[in-house]
Design a protein around this motif. Structure first.
Motif, PDB file in Angstrom:
ATOM      1  N   ARG A 114       0.854  -1.164  -0.067  1.00 56.68           N
ATOM      2  CA  ARG A 114       0.132   0.103   0.004  1.00 56.68           C
ATOM      3  C   ARG A 114       0.963   1.287  -0.031  1.00 56.68           C
ATOM      4  N   LEU A 115       2.021   1.242   0.829  1.00 55.76           N
ATOM      5  CA  LEU A 115       2.808   2.425   0.837  1.00 55.76           C
ATOM      6  C   LEU A 115       3.284   2.585  -0.496  1.00 55.76           C
ATOM      7  N   ARG A 116       3.916   1.605  -1.130  1.00 52.57           N
ATOM      8  CA  ARG A 116       4.369   1.548  -2.398  1.00 52.57           C
ATOM      9  C   ARG A 116       3.256   2.295  -3.700  1.00 52.57           C
ATOM     10  N   SER A 117       2.092   1.574  -3.695  1.00 51.94           N
ATOM     11  CA  SER A 117       1.235   1.865  -4.565  1.00 51.94           C
ATOM     12  C   SER A 117       0.528   3.071  -4.476  1.00 51.94           C
ATOM     13  N   GLU A 118       0.062   3.315  -3.336  1.00 51.82           N
ATOM     14  CA  GLU A 118      -0.867   4.678  -2.843  1.00 51.82           C
ATOM     15  C   GLU A 118       0.027   5.855  -2.637  1.00 51.82           C
ATOM     16  N   GLU A 119       1.232   5.927  -2.061  1.00 54.43           N
ATOM     17  CA  GLU A 119       1.909   6.782  -1.447  1.00 54.43           C
ATOM     18  C   GLU A 119       3.356   7.024  -2.269  1.00 54.43           C
ATOM     19  N   GLY A 120       3.605   5.913  -3.088  1.00 58.80           N
ATOM     20  CA  GLY A 120       4.866   5.938  -3.906  1.00 58.80           C
ATOM     21  C   GLY A 120       6.332   5.863  -3.200  1.00 58.80           C
ATOM     22  N   PHE A 121       6.378   5.319  -2.165  1.00 56.62           N
ATOM     23  CA  PHE A 121       7.589   5.310  -1.294  1.00 56.62           C
ATOM     24  C   PHE A 121       8.277   3.937  -1.729  1.00 56.62           C
ATOM     25  N   PRO A 122       9.364   3.829  -1.365  1.00 57.43           N
ATOM     26  CA  PRO A 122      10.372   2.717  -1.992  1.00 57.43           C
ATOM     27  C   PRO A 122      10.417   1.709  -0.572  1.00 57.43           C
ATOM     28  N   SER A 123       9.284   1.382  -0.163  1.00 52.65           N
ATOM     29  CA  SER A 123       8.895   0.686   1.100  1.00 52.65           C
ATOM     30  C   SER A 123       9.449  -0.618   1.120  1.00 52.65           C
ATOM     31  N   TYR A 124       9.838  -1.344   2.168  1.00 47.59           N
ATOM     32  CA  TYR A 124      10.077  -2.776   2.228  1.00 47.59           C
ATOM     33  C   TYR A 124       9.991  -3.203   3.639  1.00 47.59           C
ATOM     34  N   VAL A 125      10.253  -4.450   4.008  1.00 49.17           N
ATOM     35  CA  VAL A 125       9.852  -5.079   5.204  1.00 49.17           C
ATOM     36  C   VAL A 125      11.091  -5.657   5.833  1.00 49.17           C
ATOM     37  N   LEU A 126      11.409  -5.559   7.291  1.00 46.90           N
ATOM     38  CA  LEU A 126      12.661  -6.032   7.774  1.00 46.90           C
ATOM     39  C   LEU A 126      11.926  -7.058   8.756  1.00 46.90           C
ATOM     40  N   TYR A 127      12.719  -8.021   9.014  1.00 46.73           N
ATOM     41  CA  TYR A 127      12.226  -9.085   9.972  1.00 46.73           C
ATOM     42  C   TYR A 127      13.393  -9.350  10.940  1.00 46.73           C
ATOM     43  N   GLY A 128      12.983  -9.274  12.325  1.00 43.14           N
ATOM     44  CA  GLY A 128      14.010  -9.848  13.264  1.00 43.14           C
ATOM     45  C   GLY A 128      13.859  -9.053  14.642  1.00 43.14           C
ATOM     46  N   GLY A 129      14.889  -8.733  15.408  1.00 41.03           N
ATOM     47  CA  GLY A 129      14.804  -8.124  16.717  1.00 41.03           C
ATOM     48  C   GLY A 129      14.563  -9.137  17.781  1.00 41.03           C
ATOM     49  N   THR A 130      14.222  -9.000  18.962  1.00 43.63           N
ATOM     50  CA  THR A 130      14.056  -9.866  20.180  1.00 43.63           C
ATOM     51  C   THR A 130      12.839 -10.424  20.176  1.00 43.63           C
ATOM     52  N   ASP A 131      11.841  -9.622  19.607  1.00 47.99           N
ATOM     53  CA  ASP A 131      10.427 -10.350  19.341  1.00 47.99           C
ATOM     54  C   ASP A 131      10.025 -10.711  18.165  1.00 47.99           C
ATOM     55  N   SER A 132      11.019 -11.027  17.380  1.00 45.33           N
ATOM     56  CA  SER A 132      10.959 -11.769  16.056  1.00 45.33           C
ATOM     57  C   SER A 132       9.696 -10.975  15.189  1.00 45.33           C
ATOM     58  N   LYS A 133       9.514  -9.709  14.976  1.00 40.58           N
ATOM     59  CA  LYS A 133       8.595  -9.002  14.460  1.00 40.58           C
ATOM     60  C   LYS A 133       8.967  -8.516  12.897  1.00 40.58           C
ATOM     61  N   TYR A 134       8.028  -8.411  12.056  1.00 39.39           N
ATOM     62  CA  TYR A 134       8.372  -7.594  10.716  1.00 39.39           C
ATOM     63  C   TYR A 134       7.983  -6.104  10.986  1.00 39.39           C
ATOM     64  N   PHE A 135       9.044  -5.467  10.364  1.00 37.58           N
ATOM     65  CA  PHE A 135       9.044  -3.872  10.584  1.00 37.58           C
ATOM     66  C   PHE A 135       8.659  -3.468   9.365  1.00 37.58           C
ATOM     67  N   VAL A 136       7.623  -2.529   9.010  1.00 37.52           N
ATOM     68  CA  VAL A 136       7.321  -1.831   7.773  1.00 37.52           C
ATOM     69  C   VAL A 136       8.212  -0.639   7.533  1.00 37.52           C
ATOM     70  N   VAL A 137       8.906  -0.422   6.914  1.00 37.69           N
ATOM     71  CA  VAL A 137      10.017   0.777   6.461  1.00 37.69           C
ATOM     72  C   VAL A 137       9.263   1.464   5.373  1.00 37.69           C
ATOM     73  N   VAL A 138       9.071   2.790   5.606  1.00 35.30           N
ATOM     74  CA  VAL A 138       8.512   3.695   4.525  1.00 35.30           C
ATOM     75  C   VAL A 138       9.590   3.975   3.793  1.00 35.30           C
ATOM     76  N   LYS A 139      10.577   4.505   4.421  1.00 32.19           N
ATOM     77  CA  LYS A 139      11.693   4.879   3.268  1.00 32.19           C
ATOM     78  C   LYS A 139      13.078   5.011   4.469  1.00 32.19           C
ATOM     79  N   ALA A 140      14.193   4.684   3.644  1.00 30.88           N
ATOM     80  CA  ALA A 140      15.351   4.475   4.448  1.00 30.88           C
ATOM     81  C   ALA A 140      16.484   5.305   3.900  1.00 30.88           C
ATOM     82  N   PHE A 141      17.545   5.406   4.735  1.00 32.86           N
ATOM     83  CA  PHE A 141      18.497   6.476   4.384  1.00 32.86           C
ATOM     84  C   PHE A 141      19.920   5.898   5.058  1.00 32.86           C
TER      85      PHE A 141
END
Length: 174
Positions: A114-141
């Protein structure tokens, strides 16, 4: 006088009972906003089972607490080991602005799309952390100060509703 032995009368009674049953079923199963709210509140109580209201609010406040100061701006910066899912690892950068986190991959991928199609952001998903969660990245630098500048203006640049109380920055360890 009513003759119950007549097949015509039996059919009328059966028809009347069927109509009464259908009317009862339609009115008794009517869902409304109040029922949904009650079900939601019950589910949240179960989710917070063992955690009082004050403790839950403390946990939420801790999740929003600023941890770093960059160029005079206080931001929440969390450093952890995470991996890119569903995309090439080369898409990932060091500083990632997080707008949602999920336990289920499907939900994260849906929000990314949705972030890619509706907003045009180069979003992606990261997985990991102590809770093993999926993190949605809107934009990265690659630089922290650029990520902080985007984070501070994110309420103006992101039109769709974000699921985090406040967006934050995840520093990806390699």
């Amino acid at each position: 006088m009513l003759n119950l032995n007549s097949s015509h009368n039996m059919k009328q009674i059966a028809y009347f009972l069927l109509l009464a049953f259908v009317a009862f079923a339609m009115t008794s199963c009517h869902s409304n906003e109040k029922n949904y709210k009650a079900a939601y509140d019950k589910a949240m109580e179960k989710y917070r089972d063992g955690v009082g209201v004050e403790e839950y609010e403390r946990i939420l406040a801790e999740k929003q607490r600023a941890t770093t100061v960059v160029n005079g701006d206080s931001v929440r910066l969390v450093t952890m080991h995470v991996n890119v899912t569903e995309d090439s690892a080369s898409i990932a950068k060091r500083y990632n602005v997080i707008v949602a986190q999920f336990k289920q991959k499907f939900n994260a991928i849906t929000m990314r799309d949705r972030l890619r199609s509706e907003e045009g952001f180069p979003s992606y998903v990261l997985y990991g952390g102590t809770d093993s969660k999926y993190f949605v990245v809107v934009k990265a630098f690659d630089e922290l100060d650029v990520a902080v500048a985007f984070l501070k203006s994110s309420d103006k640049s992101i039109k769709m509703k974000i699921l985090e109380p406040k967006p934050w920055i995840l520093e990806r360890l390699r």
